[in-house]
Design a protein around this motif. Structure first.
Motif: not given
Length: 472
Positions: A231, A234, A247, A250, A264
């Motif tokens: 993630s 992002t 983000d 996570s 997340t």
């Protein structure tokens, strides 16, 4: 978690500063399942991955020979073939298969090939009382037994047993239908563990496909699939999500060889954002505008931005307000009481990756289900996105819609049914074709991975090599 916890093997890995998944779950409105905040991983080291695994046609052939025949492949949803005689054509890695619903409700899987001259028996999903080859008319019953051999006098050397359609193993779980060519290996439940236990809460067998879109992507299937195993991209690729997405906070768990889990958190700011002057209401407003699973799918008072109007009461957090609103609207829309659900299960990205190419989301929201398949060569793949929603109690699941196919030159945004998700996927597409070009240009044949945030990619690559080397 204590460093001595047996669920962490080796030295614990560094984590991003800021609220952890465990911290957020401790403040949840309702109890959260322990598996959603418990770390479980093994330090898999820091060795680079050869770039050639994504670009070498010879390695692509090794995958087809050594890996694909030995794994359980997600091939269909139950609602794609609800009635006896319904069939689904599943093509992958150069082979074609048929799934056929039987009179007793079971599903049989066959190699999609006429045993005469090799033509595919079916090229499209549909219904048929029998399986007849369009070339010469050889015909089989839906259970695979031979029915008719034209000019039988000229085939005295064939017997009915030898002409039974060759079967593949079929497994069913949670409304999903899987197939496997190999006769040996783990059962489907063993392959998916611990997902069957986790998903007892979310019961995907009570869901049906509402939206299904597939797009050809100009990158190796692993390049595209691995983009959804972390993630933290992002911060640059999807900056509009940062106001409500943790983000880099996570949690990444791995379970054996075949399954991993990313949690997340949503409804909390990214650690990359300066919180100064940012209110809990601002977090909610940004979530409503840009979260593709929630903002466009609910009835409610229109906010100025056109999304769902959620107000944060005094003394409440964004997560608490969103959880309360989503529980109420989900119960109203789908008729399933989710008042017991945690805030996390109503909003967070709870993504399971199942080796090698299937990724369903958990939780009580309409869930995203991903699948990636090679598309003709090492440099292209087909990425599929389904949205499955809960079927109201007492209603018959609707038959799944046909997949909307987007060609290489089309954009995800040409599937308006995806809503804001189409824009998010297009942001990914701005990277992935150029990753493929870059990997081909790599002067040192090395892909370097983060130790924790990309641990699932390393798990995937380790498992892939076990298959390629004959260890699984």
């Amino acid at each position: 978690m204590a460093e001595s916890d047996p669920r962490i093997k080796g030295e614990p890995l560094a984590r991003c500063p800021g609220p952890s998944v465990r911290d957020l779950m401790a403040a949840d409105t309702n109890p959260v399942p322990e598996f959603l905040y418990t770390d479980e991983y093994e330090n898999l080291g820091s060795e680079p991955i050869p770039a050639s695994r994504y670009t070498d046609p010879a390695f692509f052939e090794l995958e087809k020979e050594k890996m694909w025949p030995r794994i359980w492949q997600f091939a269909a949803r139950e609602e794609e073939l609800p009635e006896p005689g319904d069939h689904v054509v599943y093509d992958n890695a150069g082979k074609s298969f048929l799934l056929v619903r039987q009179q007793d409700g079971s599903i049989k899987g066959f190699y999609n090939v006429c045993l005469h001259r090799g033509r595919q028996l079916k090229t499209k999903d549909g219904w048929s009382a029998q399986l007849q080859c369009p070339f010469h008319g050889f015909t089989w019953n839906n259970d695979g037994s031979v029915k008719t051999i034209p000019c039988r006098w000229d085939f005295s050397h064939l017997n009915d047993d030898a002409m039974h359609l060759a079967e593949v193993s079929v497994g069913r779980w949670g409304g999903y239908v899987f197939l496997r060519e190999a006769k040996d290996g783990p059962t489907l439940e063993e392959f998916l563990a611990p997902m069957p236990e986790h998903f007892k809460r979310w019961r995907h067998e009570e869901c049906a496909t509402a939206i299904w879109v597939g797009k050809v992507c100009k990158a190796n299937w692993k390049v595209v699939m691995e983009a959804f195993m972390e993630s933290w991209h992002t911060v640059v690729t999807h900056p509009q999500l940062l106001p409500f997405t943790g983000d880099a906070n996570s949690m990444y768990n791995i379970y054996g060889d075949h399954v991993n889990l990313t949690v997340t958190p949503f409804g909390t700011m990214s650690p990359h954002i300066d919180p100064q002057g940012k209110s809990q209401q601002w977090i909610v407003d940004e979530f409503v505008k840009y979260n593709g699973r929630s903002s466009d799918n609910y009835e409610g008072d229109a906010a100025p931005e056109g999304g769902y109007n959620v107000k944060v009461p005094e003394g409440k957090t964004a997560r608490e307000a969103l959880g309360e609103s989503l529980r109420a609207t989900t119960t109203k829309m789908f008729g399933h009481d989710v008042s017991h659900a945690s805030d996390a299960e109503m909003m967070d990205a709870i993504l399971y990756n199942v080796f090698p190419n299937w990724s369903p989301w958990g939780g009580f929201q309409p869930n995203i289900v991903y699948r990636w398949r090679p598309w003709h060569d090492v440099d292209h793949c087909l990425m599929e996105v389904r949205i499955i929603t809960r079927v109201p109690p007492g209603e018959t699941p609707p038959k799944a819609p046909k997949m909307k196919f987007l060609s290489l030159d089309q954009k995800w945004t040409e599937a308006p049914e995806l809503g804001i998700l189409g824009d998010v996927f297009e942001q990914d597409m701005e990277n992935l074709p150029f990753v493929q070009v870059g990997l081909r240009s790599s002067p040192n044949n090395r892909v370097e991975l983060a130790n924790y945030q990309e641990i699932q990619i390393r798990q995937f690559q380790n498992t892939l090599m076990k298959y390629v080397n004959g260890q699984l």
